[in-house]
Design a protein around this motif. Structure first.
Motif, PDB file in Angstrom:
ATOM      1  N   ALA A  71      38.384  26.192  33.871  1.00 20.28           N
ATOM      2  CA  ALA A  71      38.834  27.377  34.625  1.00 20.28           C
ATOM      3  C   ALA A  71      38.301  28.654  34.005  1.00 20.28           C
ATOM      4  O   ALA A  71      37.898  29.590  34.715  1.00 20.28           O
ATOM      5  CB  ALA A  71      40.359  27.401  34.676  1.00 20.28           C
ATOM      6  N   LEU A  72      38.279  28.710  32.671  1.00 22.13           N
ATOM      7  CA  LEU A  72      37.714  29.875  31.985  1.00 22.13           C
ATOM      8  C   LEU A  72      36.211  29.984  32.216  1.00 22.13           C
ATOM      9  O   LEU A  72      35.675  31.069  32.409  1.00 22.13           O
ATOM     10  CB  LEU A  72      38.001  29.792  30.477  1.00 22.13           C
ATOM     11  CG  LEU A  72      39.412  30.139  30.024  1.00 22.13           C
ATOM     12  CD1 LEU A  72      39.629  29.686  28.581  1.00 22.13           C
ATOM     13  CD2 LEU A  72      39.678  31.627  30.148  1.00 22.13           C
ATOM     14  N   ASP A  73      35.521  28.827  32.192  1.00 19.01           N
ATOM     15  CA  ASP A  73      34.064  28.820  32.343  1.00 19.01           C
ATOM     16  C   ASP A  73      33.605  29.297  33.711  1.00 19.01           C
ATOM     17  O   ASP A  73      32.555  29.931  33.833  1.00 19.01           O
ATOM     18  CB  ASP A  73      33.513  27.410  32.101  1.00 19.01           C
ATOM     19  CG  ASP A  73      33.326  27.102  30.624  1.00 19.01           C
ATOM     20  OD1 ASP A  73      33.263  28.062  29.830  1.00 19.01           O
ATOM     21  OD2 ASP A  73      33.256  25.917  30.259  1.00 19.01           O
ATOM     22  N   VAL A  74      34.379  28.969  34.756  1.00 16.79           N
ATOM     23  CA  VAL A  74      33.930  29.285  36.117  1.00 16.79           C
ATOM     24  C   VAL A  74      34.650  30.508  36.701  1.00 16.79           C
ATOM     25  O   VAL A  74      34.384  30.902  37.837  1.00 16.79           O
ATOM     26  CB  VAL A  74      34.122  28.069  37.063  1.00 16.79           C
ATOM     27  CG1 VAL A  74      33.317  26.886  36.561  1.00 16.79           C
ATOM     28  CG2 VAL A  74      35.596  27.704  37.210  1.00 16.79           C
ATOM     29  N   ALA A  75      35.549  31.114  35.907  1.00 14.79           N
ATOM     30  CA  ALA A  75      36.312  32.267  36.403  1.00 14.79           C
ATOM     31  C   ALA A  75      35.373  33.415  36.770  1.00 14.79           C
ATOM     32  O   ALA A  75      34.380  33.672  36.084  1.00 14.79           O
ATOM     33  CB  ALA A  75      37.308  32.733  35.350  1.00 14.79           C
ATOM     34  N   LYS A  76      35.692  34.105  37.854  1.00 17.00           N
ATOM     35  CA  LYS A  76      34.951  35.317  38.193  1.00 17.00           C
ATOM     36  C   LYS A  76      35.309  36.410  37.187  1.00 17.00           C
ATOM     37  O   LYS A  76      36.356  36.367  36.549  1.00 17.00           O
ATOM     38  CB  LYS A  76      35.301  35.775  39.605  1.00 17.00           C
ATOM     39  CG  LYS A  76      34.798  34.829  40.690  1.00 17.00           C
ATOM     40  CD  LYS A  76      35.148  35.355  42.072  1.00 17.00           C
ATOM     41  CE  LYS A  76      34.615  34.410  43.156  1.00 17.00           C
ATOM     42  NZ  LYS A  76      34.984  34.874  44.511  1.00 17.00           N
ATOM     43  N   THR A  77      34.407  37.365  37.039  1.00 12.68           N
ATOM     44  CA  THR A  77      34.676  38.483  36.127  1.00 12.68           C
ATOM     45  C   THR A  77      35.928  39.226  36.590  1.00 12.68           C
ATOM     46  O   THR A  77      36.014  39.649  37.747  1.00 12.68           O
ATOM     47  CB  THR A  77      33.472  39.440  36.092  1.00 12.68           C
ATOM     48  OG1 THR A  77      32.331  38.706  35.637  1.00 12.68           O
ATOM     49  CG2 THR A  77      33.727  40.601  35.149  1.00 12.68           C
ATOM     50  N   GLN A  78      36.891  39.337  35.693  1.00 14.21           N
ATOM     51  CA  GLN A  78      38.183  39.922  36.037  1.00 14.21           C
ATOM     52  C   GLN A  78      38.540  41.028  35.050  1.00 14.21           C
ATOM     53  O   GLN A  78      37.856  41.237  34.050  1.00 14.21           O
ATOM     54  CB  GLN A  78      39.267  38.834  36.031  1.00 14.21           C
ATOM     55  CG  GLN A  78      39.044  37.746  37.080  1.00 14.21           C
ATOM     56  CD  GLN A  78      40.105  36.656  37.010  1.00 14.21           C
ATOM     57  OE1 GLN A  78      41.249  36.927  36.691  1.00 14.21           O
ATOM     58  NE2 GLN A  78      39.710  35.428  37.309  1.00 14.21           N
ATOM     59  N   TRP A  79      39.662  41.672  35.342  1.00 14.55           N
ATOM     60  CA  TRP A  79      40.111  42.796  34.527  1.00 14.55           C
ATOM     61  C   TRP A  79      40.308  42.396  33.079  1.00 14.55           C
ATOM     62  O   TRP A  79      40.006  43.147  32.168  1.00 14.55           O
ATOM     63  CB  TRP A  79      41.393  43.373  35.117  1.00 14.55           C
ATOM     64  CG  TRP A  79      41.919  44.551  34.350  1.00 14.55           C
ATOM     65  CD1 TRP A  79      43.054  44.628  33.613  1.00 14.55           C
ATOM     66  CD2 TRP A  79      41.285  45.839  34.225  1.00 14.55           C
ATOM     67  NE1 TRP A  79      43.191  45.871  33.041  1.00 14.55           N
ATOM     68  CE2 TRP A  79      42.117  46.638  33.401  1.00 14.55           C
ATOM     69  CE3 TRP A  79      40.107  46.386  34.732  1.00 14.55           C
ATOM     70  CZ2 TRP A  79      41.799  47.945  33.075  1.00 14.55           C
ATOM     71  CZ3 TRP A  79      39.795  47.696  34.403  1.00 14.55           C
ATOM     72  CH2 TRP A  79      40.634  48.461  33.589  1.00 14.55           C
ATOM     73  N   TYR A 132      37.027  33.548  25.555  1.00  9.01           N
ATOM     74  CA  TYR A 132      37.646  34.102  26.764  1.00  9.01           C
ATOM     75  C   TYR A 132      36.669  34.162  27.935  1.00  9.01           C
ATOM     76  O   TYR A 132      37.074  34.130  29.095  1.00  9.01           O
ATOM     77  CB  TYR A 132      38.163  35.525  26.499  1.00  9.01           C
ATOM     78  CG  TYR A 132      39.630  35.595  26.142  1.00  9.01           C
ATOM     79  CD1 TYR A 132      40.617  35.309  27.080  1.00  9.01           C
ATOM     80  CD2 TYR A 132      40.038  35.952  24.863  1.00  9.01           C
ATOM     81  CE1 TYR A 132      41.961  35.369  26.761  1.00  9.01           C
ATOM     82  CE2 TYR A 132      41.386  36.020  24.524  1.00  9.01           C
ATOM     83  CZ  TYR A 132      42.348  35.729  25.482  1.00  9.01           C
ATOM     84  OH  TYR A 132      43.671  35.788  25.158  1.00  9.01           O
ATOM     85  N   ALA A 133      35.376  34.292  27.641  1.00  9.05           N
ATOM     86  CA  ALA A 133      34.394  34.622  28.687  1.00  9.05           C
ATOM     87  C   ALA A 133      34.060  33.418  29.561  1.00  9.05           C
ATOM     88  O   ALA A 133      34.249  32.262  29.163  1.00  9.05           O
ATOM     89  CB  ALA A 133      33.124  35.162  28.036  1.00  9.05           C
ATOM     90  N   LEU A 184      44.579  34.242  33.922  1.00  7.97           N
ATOM     91  CA  LEU A 184      43.721  34.036  35.087  1.00  7.97           C
ATOM     92  C   LEU A 184      44.461  34.222  36.402  1.00  7.97           C
ATOM     93  O   LEU A 184      43.833  34.323  37.464  1.00  7.97           O
ATOM     94  CB  LEU A 184      43.134  32.613  35.048  1.00  7.97           C
ATOM     95  CG  LEU A 184      42.209  32.285  33.871  1.00  7.97           C
ATOM     96  CD1 LEU A 184      41.911  30.801  33.823  1.00  7.97           C
ATOM     97  CD2 LEU A 184      40.913  33.065  33.963  1.00  7.97           C
ATOM     98  N   GLN A 185      45.806  34.216  36.308  1.00 10.31           N
ATOM     99  CA  GLN A 185      46.656  34.353  37.492  1.00 10.31           C
ATOM    100  C   GLN A 185      46.412  33.227  38.498  1.00 10.31           C
ATOM    101  O   GLN A 185      46.366  33.436  39.713  1.00 10.31           O
ATOM    102  CB  GLN A 185      46.460  35.734  38.144  1.00 10.31           C
ATOM    103  CG  GLN A 185      46.891  36.866  37.219  1.00 10.31           C
ATOM    104  CD  GLN A 185      46.709  38.239  37.838  1.00 10.31           C
ATOM    105  OE1 GLN A 185      45.799  38.455  38.627  1.00 10.31           O
ATOM    106  NE2 GLN A 185      47.583  39.167  37.491  1.00 10.31           N
ATOM    107  N   VAL A 186      46.208  32.024  37.955  1.00  9.58           N
ATOM    108  CA  VAL A 186      46.128  30.803  38.765  1.00  9.58           C
ATOM    109  C   VAL A 186      46.907  29.715  38.028  1.00  9.58           C
ATOM    110  O   VAL A 186      47.110  29.799  36.812  1.00  9.58           O
ATOM    111  CB  VAL A 186      44.664  30.329  38.984  1.00  9.58           C
ATOM    112  CG1 VAL A 186      43.886  31.330  39.810  1.00  9.58           C
ATOM    113  CG2 VAL A 186      43.960  30.065  37.657  1.00  9.58           C
ATOM    114  N   GLU A 187      47.315  28.693  38.752  1.00 12.29           N
ATOM    115  CA  GLU A 187      48.053  27.601  38.126  1.00 12.29           C
ATOM    116  C   GLU A 187      47.062  26.667  37.436  1.00 12.29           C
ATOM    117  O   GLU A 187      46.089  26.212  38.043  1.00 12.29           O
ATOM    118  CB  GLU A 187      48.855  26.835  39.187  1.00 12.29           C
ATOM    119  CG  GLU A 187      49.914  25.914  38.607  1.00 12.29           C
ATOM    120  CD  GLU A 187      50.950  26.663  37.773  1.00 12.29           C
ATOM    121  OE1 GLU A 187      51.318  26.146  36.699  1.00 12.29           O
ATOM    122  OE2 GLU A 187      51.350  27.777  38.172  1.00 12.29           O
TER     123      GLU A 187
END
Length: 536
Positions: free
Chosen positions: A11-19, A155-156, A261-264
């Motif tokens: 989930a961290l690896d594929v997360a879109k760039t977020q705040w 984190y990235a 990430l604000q996802v489950e």
């Protein structure tokens, strides 16, 4: 999902760039802003310290720090940094990134203030206390290197990880720039208040006692940006990779990253148990298994950082000597004490603004497009070219084209920052296993600081003139600026050679690079070993 990778890590690896990515950059980056400010601001005030504490008004030239004092004041923070990188790098893998992160920051804040409060009845006493506090300041700064890099890499997402880690390091450029700006503001204020004659016109009147506050204010300002970010550092959750792969707590990792990430995110405790119990997850730093998988990688990251920092720190810490040699800063006796600070700060600020800062951000922009390997090789190549271009026709630059010298000199800074100065920081945070990542980054960074110490102490003596009549008081004759630049060019060339040992990490997950999500030990070794070859 790659190999047997945990859902929370994927989930961290594929997360879109977020705040939260930008929040992490600011929190970690302000530490690096402070690191650079504290390490490099000393070069702005050493001439002033020499005038204030070591001037004999019967001499035709103002006082300078004796060679041993100059070496100690300039280099002691680097020695502390080296020790801090090794200690806090190891501690970050043992106790967790977050638990150690606040400690390094508090050490930096306290010792920045204490450096400005250095006391003593004699010059020797003041310099001794200054060196004591700057050693511990360096110790705290040292911890920031492996921890900031490791936290940002963990984190990235894998698509923009290089840019995020490089952005943290790029704050170093703003720290160097801020040091020059603060020195300009403080020296301008004092220059307007006290209209002092030059040393040549009035040796005793070229300085006043209140100038002792100038260097103290400049050093103490380093505590401000660090202090502002302490609260936010303490609020950051531990990285999921440490919590899952090192602390072996899948439930906590999933809970922390669900909030970020604000996802489950599913905990997957059984999969984690299988991962951490496999044989290739248990090898230590000094094992044959580590040597097979990452031995050459560690040689590559340590040697390239060592060679880079010899050139980078000798350039940064002794810009003022080079500028004086080419006539960009007037002879010391033609200025008063405070005007000398102003001229040195102005020169260093211009270099930082025109080449140092842009170089860092070129790396941020292109590192995930060109890759780490290409940028590092290119940087070392152009540093070599420009060093030789400065050194070989050195007398022409010095006597006929000062502006040309400064432009060429600026290009060496640009390509060190759009090159190995950034990539040597990024790569060690990506290619080693989570349980050894902070330690290996600390070892690589400490090798860099060993190079910085060689550059700082070596260049101090080497750059002295070959003519005994032109050396600074108390120094032996050296090989001169021209030959020193040739030596730095050769060092940069060897940096290019050792870059061939550094793997390309662009676009791969951290677990893919380290083999941590592989079920088969042999398969993981083959995967890790394949990164040793030169990428094409």
């Amino acid at each position: 999902m790659a190999g047997g990778q945990l859902g929370v890590l994927n989930a961290l690896d594929v997360a879109k760039t977020q705040w939260y990515h930008f929040t992490a950059i600011v929190i970690a980056g302000m530490g690096f802003f402070t690191d650079a400010y504290d390490l490099f601001c000393i070069s702005l005030v050493t001439k002033l310290l020499g005038r204030l504490y070591y001037t004999d008004i019967t001499n035709p030239k103002p006082g300078v720090l004796p060679p041993n004092v100059q070496a100690a004041v300039t280099g002691v923070a680097l020695c502390g940094t080296l020790a801090g990188q090794l200690f806090f790098g190891w501690l970050g893998d043992k106790l967790g990134r977050k638990r150690v992160y606040g400690l390094t920051l508090m050490l930096m804040v306290v010792c920045s203030v204490a450096s400005g409060l250095s006391f003593g009845d004699t010059p020797k006493g003041v310099m001794a206390t200054l060196c004591f506090f700057r050693f511990w300041l360096g110790f705290g700064i040292g911890g920031d290197y492996p921890l900031s890099a490791t936290i940002m890499s963990e984190y990235a997402n894998k698509k923009t990880r290089g840019a995020f880690i490089a952005a943290v390091f790029a704050m170093q450029g703003f720290g160097i720039l801020a040091g020059g700006i603060v020195a300009l503001i403080v020296s301008s204020a004092y220059d307007h208040k006290y209209d002092l004659p030059s040393y040549k016109d009035n040796p005793a009147g070229s300085k006043v006692d209140s100038l002792d506050y100038v260097w103290r204010i400049i050093l103490m300002f380093g505590a401000v940006p660090a202090g502002l970010t302490y609260y936010w550092r303490m609020k950051m959750p531990e990285t999921a990779r440490y919590t899952a792969l090192v602390a072996k707590n899948a439930k906590q990792a999933a809970s922390d990253m669900s909030k970020v990430l604000q996802v489950e995110v599913e905990a997957e405790e059984d999969k984690l148990q299988h991962m951490v119990e496999s044989e290739h997850q248990k090898y230590g730093l000094f094992s044959k298994e580590f040597a097979k998988r990452h031995g050459l990688h560690l040689v590559g990251t340590t040697v390239t950082w060592f060679l880079l920092d010899i050139a980078f720190y000798s350039q940064n810490l002794f810009q003022k000597d080079i500028f004086s040699a080419i006539g960009w800063i007037p002879p010391a006796q033609d200025m008063n004490a405070i005007h000398e600070v102003y001229r040195i700060a102005r020169a260093q600020t211009l270099i930082a603004l025109c080449s140092t800062v842009p170089g860092y951000w070129f790396t941020v922009a292109f590192i995930d497009i060109m890759g780490r390997f290409a940028i590092q090789l290119m940087g070392f190549f152009f540093m070599t070219v420009f060093m030789f271009a400065l050194a070989i026709p050195y007398n022409h630059w010095k006597n006929h084209n000062n502006i040309g010298f400064v432009v060429m000199y600026s290009f060496t800074f640009f390509f060190s920052n759009f090159g190995p100065n950034a990539t040597t920081f990024v790569v060690p945070a990506e290619i080693f296993p989570a349980r050894l990542r902070s330690t290996c980054h600390g070892i690589s960074a400490a090798a860099g600081k060993a190079g910085a110490i060689v550059g700082a102490f070596g260049f101090l003596y080497a750059a002295q003139s070959t003519n005994p009549d032109k050396v600074d008081h108390g120094y032996p004759t050296g090989i001169g600026v021209k030959n020193s630049l040739i030596v730095l060019g050769v060092i940069n060339f060897f940096g290019m050679v050792f870059t061939l040992l550094v793997p390309e990490s662009k676009g791969k997950s951290l677990e893919e690079l380290s083999g941590e999500n592989e079920d088969d030990g042999a398969e993981a070794i083959e995967m890790a070993g394949s990164a040793r070859t030169v990428p094409v």
